[in-house]
Design a protein around this motif. Structure first.
Motif, PDB file in Angstrom:
ATOM      1  N   LEU A  83       0.826  -1.210   0.000  1.00 44.51           N
ATOM      2  CA  LEU A  83       0.000   0.000   0.000  1.00 44.51           C
ATOM      3  C   LEU A  83       0.862   1.262   0.000  1.00 44.51           C
ATOM      4  CD1 LEU A  83      -2.843  -0.968   2.513  1.00 44.51           C
ATOM      5  CD2 LEU A  83      -3.045  -0.640   0.041  1.00 44.51           C
ATOM      6  N   GLN A  84       1.954   1.245   0.753  1.00 46.02           N
ATOM      7  CA  GLN A  84       2.843   2.406   0.802  1.00 46.02           C
ATOM      8  C   GLN A  84       3.380   2.771  -0.587  1.00 46.02           C
ATOM      9  OE1 GLN A  84       5.566   0.890   3.991  1.00 46.02           O
ATOM     10  NE2 GLN A  84       5.364   2.952   4.834  1.00 46.02           N
ATOM     11  N   VAL A  87      -0.124   3.449  -3.610  1.00 42.98           N
ATOM     12  CA  VAL A  87      -0.983   4.640  -3.534  1.00 42.98           C
ATOM     13  C   VAL A  87      -0.353   5.839  -4.246  1.00 42.98           C
ATOM     14  CG1 VAL A  87      -2.014   6.326  -1.968  1.00 42.98           C
ATOM     15  CG2 VAL A  87      -2.218   3.880  -1.478  1.00 42.98           C
TER      16      VAL A  87
END
Length: 254
Positions: A83-84, A87
């Motif tokens: 996710l880091q 996104v």
């Protein structure tokens, strides 16, 4: 609007066999080191597809190639790191694919050739830097990764020192990187379709190449603990070097 007009030449069985072999070998490369799959395939596909189609077709193929690695290393994927990276990266992938759309053929070949030559010393330099990345550094690297991945092969090399700095090793780094690559390439396929740089014929061609990568991934897992990583890395760098020279010479001689 840019529309693909390049037509696949009539290649015999041997040429397609060799192309499938290149896809199989590239999957072994990526499965062992988590980089190099796209870099190995680029010079093989370019004479067949043309430079404007090669990255879109590779996006389809690498989706399957990464999917095979995601499946093999599915228990090691780090969701938080995923996710880091994704996104901030995904909007920049769109920008990268647009850059790929607007660049003329000779410019694309030159940019890819120079990128392949530069990435060897850059990779070596970054591999020597052991650091713990801050959230700001992770975001910055993800932005660069998104732009490079949208326009060029081998964008995953940008993330390697970040993933290592976070503390990922072994199956964790290969599985997480593969998941990042799979999501990125799915988005690239969508963007290339919207820019008319990918049609259904090339899409099916990419699926065929990607299917040849599945067995290579399983062989890579077997080889991972049996092959000296330095010898493997040197082999990849030699392949990348000759690939970069190939693209630059094609511009000079055109």
């Amino acid at each position: 609007m840019v529309v693909i007009t390049h037509t696949l030449p009539a290649y015999g069985f041997l040429q397609y066999f060799l192309l499938g072999g290149a896809a199989f070998f590239s999957a072994i490369v990526g499965g062992i080191s988590s980089f190099g799959s796209g870099l190995v395939l680029t010079p093989v596909l370019t004479p067949i597809l043309g430079i404007k189609a090669v990255i879109p077709v590779m996006a389809v193929a690498m989706t399957l190639g990464n999917l095979s690695r995601v499946w093999v290393y599915r228990r090691h994927i780090q969701a938080r790191t995923l996710l880091q990276i994704m996104v901030p990266a995904l909007p920049c992938v769109l920008l990268g694919t647009y850059i790929y759309k607007v660049l003329p053929q000779n410019a694309l070949e030159l940019v890819i050739g120079v990128f392949l030559l530069v990435i060897i010393p850059v990779r070596r330099y970054m591999a020597k830097k052991h650091f713990t990345p801050t959230p700001a550094v992770i975001i910055g690297a993800a932005i660069v990764f998104g732009i490079v991945s949208g326009a060029l092969p081998g964008g995953g090399i940008v993330l390697m020192p970040i993933l290592l700095g976070i503390g990922l090793i072994g199956g964790g780094i290969i599985g997480t990187d593969a998941c990042i690559g799979m999501i990125t390439n799915i988005c690239k396929v969508i963007f290339f379709f919207s820019f008319s740089l990918l049609n259904y014929r090339y899409f099916l061609y990419g699926l065929l190449i990607g299917a040849c990568m599945f067995p290579g991934t399983y062989l890579a897992r077997w080889l991972l603990n049996r092959m000296h990583i330095k010898a493997h890395t040197l082999l990849i760098e030699i392949l990348i070097l000759f690939s970069g020279l190939y693209f630059i010479l094609s511009v000079i001689t055109s």
